[in-house]
Motif scaffolding. Structure first.
Motif, PDB file in Angstrom:
ATOM      1  N   ARG A 468       6.104   0.732  -4.608  1.00 43.31           N
ATOM      2  CA  ARG A 468       7.189   1.532  -3.908  1.00 43.31           C
ATOM      3  C   ARG A 468       7.624   2.707  -4.636  1.00 43.31           C
ATOM      4  O   ARG A 468       7.410   2.848  -5.824  1.00 43.31           O
ATOM      5  CB  ARG A 468       8.468   0.723  -3.672  1.00 43.31           C
ATOM      6  CG  ARG A 468       8.364  -0.253  -2.615  1.00 43.31           C
ATOM      7  CD  ARG A 468       9.677  -1.181  -2.320  1.00 43.31           C
ATOM      8  NE  ARG A 468      10.216  -1.583  -3.691  1.00 43.31           N
ATOM      9  CZ  ARG A 468      11.394  -1.632  -3.760  1.00 43.31           C
ATOM     10  NH1 ARG A 468      12.422  -0.903  -2.883  1.00 43.31           N
ATOM     11  NH2 ARG A 468      12.043  -2.060  -4.813  1.00 43.31           N
ATOM     12  N   ASP A 482       8.583   2.638   0.799  1.00 40.39           N
ATOM     13  CA  ASP A 482       7.479   1.409   0.964  1.00 40.39           C
ATOM     14  C   ASP A 482       6.015   1.961   0.869  1.00 40.39           C
ATOM     15  O   ASP A 482       5.801   3.203   1.246  1.00 40.39           O
ATOM     16  CB  ASP A 482       7.765   0.653   2.300  1.00 40.39           C
ATOM     17  CG  ASP A 482       9.100  -0.182   2.279  1.00 40.39           C
ATOM     18  OD1 ASP A 482       9.663  -0.395   1.020  1.00 40.39           O
ATOM     19  OD2 ASP A 482       9.699  -0.427   3.251  1.00 40.39           O
ATOM     20  N   ARG A 483       5.238   1.188   0.616  1.00 38.64           N
ATOM     21  CA  ARG A 483       3.898   1.581   0.243  1.00 38.64           C
ATOM     22  C   ARG A 483       3.346   2.214   1.568  1.00 38.64           C
ATOM     23  O   ARG A 483       2.612   3.102   1.291  1.00 38.64           O
ATOM     24  CB  ARG A 483       3.046   0.298   0.173  1.00 38.64           C
ATOM     25  CG  ARG A 483       1.585   0.588  -0.353  1.00 38.64           C
ATOM     26  CD  ARG A 483       1.426   1.406  -1.319  1.00 38.64           C
ATOM     27  NE  ARG A 483       0.364   2.108  -1.553  1.00 38.64           N
ATOM     28  CZ  ARG A 483      -0.134   3.097  -2.573  1.00 38.64           C
ATOM     29  NH1 ARG A 483       0.770   3.441  -3.340  1.00 38.64           N
ATOM     30  NH2 ARG A 483      -1.070   3.787  -2.180  1.00 38.64           N
ATOM     31  N   ALA A 484       3.636   1.824   2.751  1.00 34.57           N
ATOM     32  CA  ALA A 484       3.062   2.484   3.950  1.00 34.57           C
ATOM     33  C   ALA A 484       3.569   3.887   3.948  1.00 34.57           C
ATOM     34  O   ALA A 484       2.842   4.754   4.661  1.00 34.57           O
ATOM     35  CB  ALA A 484       3.514   1.605   4.960  1.00 34.57           C
ATOM     36  N   ASP A 485       4.808   4.142   3.626  1.00 36.52           N
ATOM     37  CA  ASP A 485       5.457   5.755   3.723  1.00 36.52           C
ATOM     38  C   ASP A 485       4.986   6.447   2.472  1.00 36.52           C
ATOM     39  O   ASP A 485       5.672   7.709   2.535  1.00 36.52           O
ATOM     40  CB  ASP A 485       6.829   5.382   4.034  1.00 36.52           C
ATOM     41  CG  ASP A 485       7.110   4.657   5.113  1.00 36.52           C
ATOM     42  OD1 ASP A 485       6.527   4.855   6.265  1.00 36.52           O
ATOM     43  OD2 ASP A 485       7.970   3.773   5.404  1.00 36.52           O
ATOM     44  N   CYS A 486       4.292   5.996   1.608  1.00 32.03           N
ATOM     45  CA  CYS A 486       4.159   7.101   0.323  1.00 32.03           C
ATOM     46  C   CYS A 486       3.100   7.965   0.479  1.00 32.03           C
ATOM     47  O   CYS A 486       2.016   7.574   0.584  1.00 32.03           O
ATOM     48  CB  CYS A 486       3.556   5.836  -0.864  1.00 32.03           C
ATOM     49  SG  CYS A 486       4.929   4.876  -1.439  1.00 32.03           S
ATOM     50  N   ASN A 487       3.632   9.056   0.856  1.00 31.84           N
ATOM     51  CA  ASN A 487       2.679  10.325   0.931  1.00 31.84           C
ATOM     52  C   ASN A 487       3.289  11.537   0.363  1.00 31.84           C
ATOM     53  O   ASN A 487       4.582  11.245   0.217  1.00 31.84           O
ATOM     54  CB  ASN A 487       2.040  10.485   2.267  1.00 31.84           C
ATOM     55  CG  ASN A 487       3.314  10.828   3.392  1.00 31.84           C
ATOM     56  OD1 ASN A 487       4.007  11.723   3.468  1.00 31.84           O
ATOM     57  ND2 ASN A 487       3.340   9.786   4.434  1.00 31.84           N
TER      58      ASN A 487
END
Length: 508
Positions: A468, A482-487
């Motif tokens: 995260r 969260d990992r999925a939103d890491c950009n």
């Protein structure tokens, strides 16, 4: 470029006790050429440049400037030849102001009283600061500046010399993205004006951006070179380490315990009116992103008791801890690897063994005597585990490369089985091979149940390593991804104070 290179270093050799640092190494630089010097830590890059800068004397070989052999016996000789050196480790006096640092040792004097002409040094410094886009006064003391700003002052000093050859050793290691872009623009401007630049960096995207040519060292020898059309990340890495390196995100295999480490109402001297709270799971790597000056380093210093006004409420596994000093934090298994490894993480005059065991010295004492055999055993285990390039554990840390010094800082805490490991810019100035090793160590620690907090200004590192990401702006956490939103887009929006929702609405 002229037929005769501006600089030629031929067959240079340099030995230190137990180490051949340079073995018949050569380098050429043309007038106005930007040559990137790449290689793993300990490959000999900094040693070669310190010889050019007059810091070290070679054991063999020759140096030619404008085709003529020269002797560079000291830094003054190098300066007379138009050679300026911007060191990776900051070389400033923080009790003096900006202008005094820029003109240190070259101060103009008012005759006949031989007084320093402070009006002139300030007048001459201001245009240099403007050229660098550095919005500070020349009268500001260095201890009031961030590491990034201090780095830019070093660059201003080099510019003030009107140098013909500027050596930049990891010049962007402490700079923000904006400052880095400005520096790369400046490198291009210097090249167009006929100034040659030797650019040492482990950030290969920068090398690709600014270099006319790449020269690679490996184990103290020439490993090869690339002309401009040949330069690519993969080709540079191949010459550096002889294998492909990838540092992609490795998913944790640990069963995480959410809320295992909690920080509430942490304050810092930089942002005394703001408090910060966050949770981290056991078994996760929580990255901290943000622009330089956002308060990330100040936050973790408050957590470990380095800030007397920190006031953080800290719990581990439900147990509330009292942390009034770094000794308290260490006693609870909370360790900080600081950003400034030389100034805060090491005693460079001491050996690898002494640094490795320093924070846990009581474990190695018996009847008021230090058990050196036990110290040596632990130090050698960390040297082997972290692949520290050193002749042995009795080598003074001062004689190691920057990346290997960083490994020694890591080793002293890893030997103490951390519960919470806080790493502030853990791979600053470290080569791609060593970065992959450190990422693996971080992941292994997390998988074994530790909490890892990582502060990094390297966007790729933040996105590739973290489970995260907490993003800070002006002393507060603006969001946790969260990992999925890491950009990159989400991180940058939060880093400049926007919310992700507001950024998406503006885009539509």
């Amino acid at each position: 470029m002229a037929n005769t290179p501006l600089l030629q270093m031929r067959g240079v050799q340099k030995r230190f006790p137990g180490v051949i640092a340079l073995d018949n190494v050569s380098l050429e630089v043309g007038q106005g050429e930007v040559v990137a010097l790449c290689g793993e830590n300990g490959a000999g890059k900094s040693t070669m440049m310190k010889i050019l800068g007059g810091v070290y004397q070679p054991d063999g070989g020759e140096i030619l400037v404008d085709g003529r052999p020269v002797q560079i016996n000291n830094v003054v000789d190098a300066m007379k030849l138009g050679i300026a050196f911007i060191h990776q480790e900051l070389n400033v006096l923080d009790n003096l102001d900006v202008a005094a640092n820029v003109f240190l040792g070259r101060e103009p004097l008012i005759t006949p009283f031989k007084l320093i002409d402070r009006k002139k040094i300030h007048a001459d410094t201001e245009p240099l600061l403007q050229r660098l886009g550095l919005n500070i006064s020349s009268r500001t003391r260095l201890d009031k500046l961030s590491l990034a700003q201090q780095q830019m002052v070093e660059i201003a000093k080099a510019l003030s010399l009107n140098a013909r050859i500027i050596i930049m050793d990891e010049p962007t290691s402490s700079l923000t993205l904006t400052e880095t872009e400005r520096l790369l623009e400046l490198v291009g401007e210097l090249s167009k004006s006929g100034v040659s630049v030797v650019y040492i960096s482990h950030r290969l995207a920068e090398v690709d951006h600014c270099a006319d040519r790449v020269v690679v060292f490996r184990d103290g020898k020439n490993a090869g070179g690339l002309d401009r059309p040949e330069i690519s990340h993969d080709r540079i890495v191949s010459l550096m380490v002889g294998r492909e390196i990838k540092s992609f995100y490795a998913a944790s295999t640990a069963v995480k315990t959410p809320g295992y480490f909690k920080v509430r109402n942490a304050q810092s001297g930089r942002y005394p009116s703001k408090t910060v709270s966050f949770d981290a799971a056991r078994g996760e790597i929580l990255g901290f992103a943000g622009l330089v000056g956002a308060g990330r380093s100040e936050l973790v210093k408050a957590v470990v008791g380095l800030d007397p006004n920190g006031g953080a409420e800290v719990t581990i596994g439900g147990e509330t801890l009292k942390i009034s000093s770094p000794r308290d934090a260490i006693g609870h298994g909370i360790y900080l690897v600081p950003e400034d490894r030389r100034g805060e993480g090491l005693v460079t005059s001491m050996t690898v063994r002494e640094n490795t065991t320093l924070p846990s010295l009581e474990k190695f004492t018996q009847l008021f005597m230090i058990r050196r055999d036990q110290e040596t055993k632990v130090a050698n285990e960390q040297i082997a585990s972290l692949k520290v390039k050193t002749p042995g554990c009795e080598t003074r840390v001062l004689n190691l490369s920057g990346g290997n010094q960083q490994k020694v800082v890591l080793g002293k805490w890893l030997s103490m089985s951390p519960k919470v490991m806080i790493l502030d810019e853990p791979t600053r100035g470290i080569d791609v091979g060593a970065k992959a090793e450190i990422y693996k160590i971080m992941r292994t620690l997390a998988d074994n149940g530790a909490v890892i907090l990582m502060i990094s200004s390297d966007m790729e590192e933040v996105l590739n390593v973290s489970d995260r990401v907490a993003v800070m702006h002006e002393g507060r956490i603006t969001g946790v991804l969260d990992r999925a939103d890491c950009n990159e887009e989400n991180v940058m929006n939060l880093a400049v104070g926007k919310t992700i929702a507001a950024a998406k609405a503006a885009a539509n």
